[in-house]
Design a protein around this motif. Structure first.
Motif, PDB file in Angstrom:
ATOM      1  N   VAL A  46       8.918 -46.621  97.176  1.00 10.25           N
ATOM      2  CA  VAL A  46       9.666 -46.483  95.927  1.00 10.25           C
ATOM      3  C   VAL A  46       8.750 -45.768  94.947  1.00 10.25           C
ATOM      4  N   GLN A  47       9.254 -44.692  94.379  1.00 13.38           N
ATOM      5  CA  GLN A  47       8.489 -43.885  93.449  1.00 13.38           C
ATOM      6  C   GLN A  47       9.002 -44.173  92.046  1.00 13.38           C
ATOM      7  N   GLN A  48       8.097 -44.485  91.107  1.00  9.04           N
ATOM      8  CA  GLN A  48       8.495 -44.837  89.737  1.00  9.04           C
ATOM      9  C   GLN A  48       7.965 -43.818  88.741  1.00  9.04           C
ATOM     10  N   ASN A  49       8.816 -43.481  87.788  1.00 15.86           N
ATOM     11  CA  ASN A  49       8.481 -42.551  86.718  1.00 15.86           C
ATOM     12  C   ASN A  49       8.846 -43.161  85.378  1.00 15.86           C
ATOM     13  N   ASN A  50       8.083 -42.815  84.357  1.00 16.46           N
ATOM     14  CA  ASN A  50       8.419 -43.194  82.987  1.00 16.46           C
ATOM     15  C   ASN A  50       8.791 -41.922  82.244  1.00 16.46           C
ATOM     16  N   VAL A  51       9.986 -41.913  81.682  1.00 15.57           N
ATOM     17  CA  VAL A  51      10.507 -40.740  80.984  1.00 15.57           C
ATOM     18  C   VAL A  51      10.749 -41.118  79.525  1.00 15.57           C
ATOM     19  N   GLN A  52      10.130 -40.368  78.628  1.00 17.43           N
ATOM     20  CA  GLN A  52      10.307 -40.609  77.198  1.00 17.43           C
ATOM     21  C   GLN A  52      11.219 -39.533  76.621  1.00 17.43           C
ATOM     22  N   PHE A  53      12.287 -39.974  75.972  1.00 15.16           N
ATOM     23  CA  PHE A  53      13.225 -39.069  75.305  1.00 15.16           C
ATOM     24  C   PHE A  53      12.823 -38.875  73.854  1.00 15.16           C
ATOM     25  N   CYS A  54      13.082 -37.693  73.330  1.00 11.74           N
ATOM     26  CA  CYS A  54      12.943 -37.463  71.901  1.00 11.74           C
ATOM     27  C   CYS A  54      14.134 -38.130  71.192  1.00 11.74           C
ATOM     28  N   PRO A  55      14.044 -38.339  69.900  1.00  6.93           N
ATOM     29  CA  PRO A  55      15.211 -38.868  69.178  1.00  6.93           C
ATOM     30  C   PRO A  55      16.360 -37.861  69.224  1.00  6.93           C
ATOM     31  N   ILE A  82      20.072 -28.758  81.544  1.00 10.06           N
ATOM     32  CA  ILE A  82      20.037 -28.748  80.084  1.00 10.06           C
ATOM     33  C   ILE A  82      19.410 -30.027  79.532  1.00 10.06           C
ATOM     34  N   GLY A  83      19.666 -31.152  80.185  1.00 11.39           N
ATOM     35  CA  GLY A  83      19.140 -32.438  79.727  1.00 11.39           C
ATOM     36  C   GLY A  83      17.629 -32.499  79.684  1.00 11.39           C
ATOM     37  N   GLY A  84      16.966 -31.588  80.371  1.00  9.33           N
ATOM     38  CA  GLY A  84      15.507 -31.550  80.354  1.00  9.33           C
ATOM     39  C   GLY A  84      14.926 -31.309  78.972  1.00  9.33           C
ATOM     40  N   VAL A  85      15.718 -30.730  78.076  1.00  9.72           N
ATOM     41  CA  VAL A  85      15.206 -30.470  76.718  1.00  9.72           C
ATOM     42  C   VAL A  85      14.997 -31.765  75.937  1.00  9.72           C
ATOM     43  N   PHE A  86      15.577 -32.860  76.386  1.00  9.12           N
ATOM     44  CA  PHE A  86      15.417 -34.140  75.696  1.00  9.12           C
ATOM     45  C   PHE A  86      14.154 -34.882  76.110  1.00  9.12           C
ATOM     46  N   VAL A  87      13.522 -34.452  77.207  1.00 10.85           N
ATOM     47  CA  VAL A  87      12.368 -35.157  77.756  1.00 10.85           C
ATOM     48  C   VAL A  87      11.110 -34.749  76.990  1.00 10.85           C
ATOM     49  N   GLN A  88      10.609 -35.700  76.220  1.00 12.04           N
ATOM     50  CA  GLN A  88       9.414 -35.484  75.411  1.00 12.04           C
ATOM     51  C   GLN A  88       8.157 -35.657  76.250  1.00 12.04           C
TER      52      GLN A  88
END
Length: 125
Positions: A46-55, A82-88
């Motif tokens: 199982v591979q885990q990632n932490n993804v932080q979104f901008c406001p 397109i959703g990649g632009v939200f990943v801070q």
């Protein structure tokens, strides 16, 4: 996963908007499981990632939903689109968030004795 809740694919645009508002300005986890079975061999990880979104503002969310992209994506976004632009910030594997963690998959294939590209020297403990 965000705050203990699994975020699947949204059924409706309103559901997608609610998910995106929840992820806005916060960090969530993306877990991807891979299992490789060949003959007598079976290995998984199982591979885990932490993804932080901008406001995100309501106008951004509405514009993104209008593209249709979030409606067939777990968590209501596609990091490869397109959703990649939200990943801070991303701590982990881009391919794992996208769908198939390539590094871990190659390592599992190696453990099963499969031939892999010679430039890959992965190790999945």
């Amino acid at each position: 996963m965000h705050r203990g809740a699994i975020l699947g694919k949204p059924a409706l645009p309103e559901h997608a908007a609610a998910m995106l508002r929840e992820l806005s300005g916060d960090t969530h986890q993306v877990l991807t499981a891979v299992c490789v079975s060949f003959g007598e061999h079976e290995h998984a990880c199982v591979q885990q990632n932490n993804v932080q979104f901008c406001p995100l503002g309501d106008a951004q969310i509405a514009a993104y939903i209008a593209t249709g992209e979030p409606l067939d994506k777990a968590g209501a976004y596609g990091i490869q689109g397109i959703g990649g632009v939200f990943v801070q910030h991303l701590a982990g594997s881009f391919t794992g968030v996208m769908g198939l963690p390539v590094f871990e998959t190659i390592a599992l294939l190696q453990r099963c004795g499969a031939a892999v590209p010679p430039f890959q020297a992965a190790s999945c403990a």
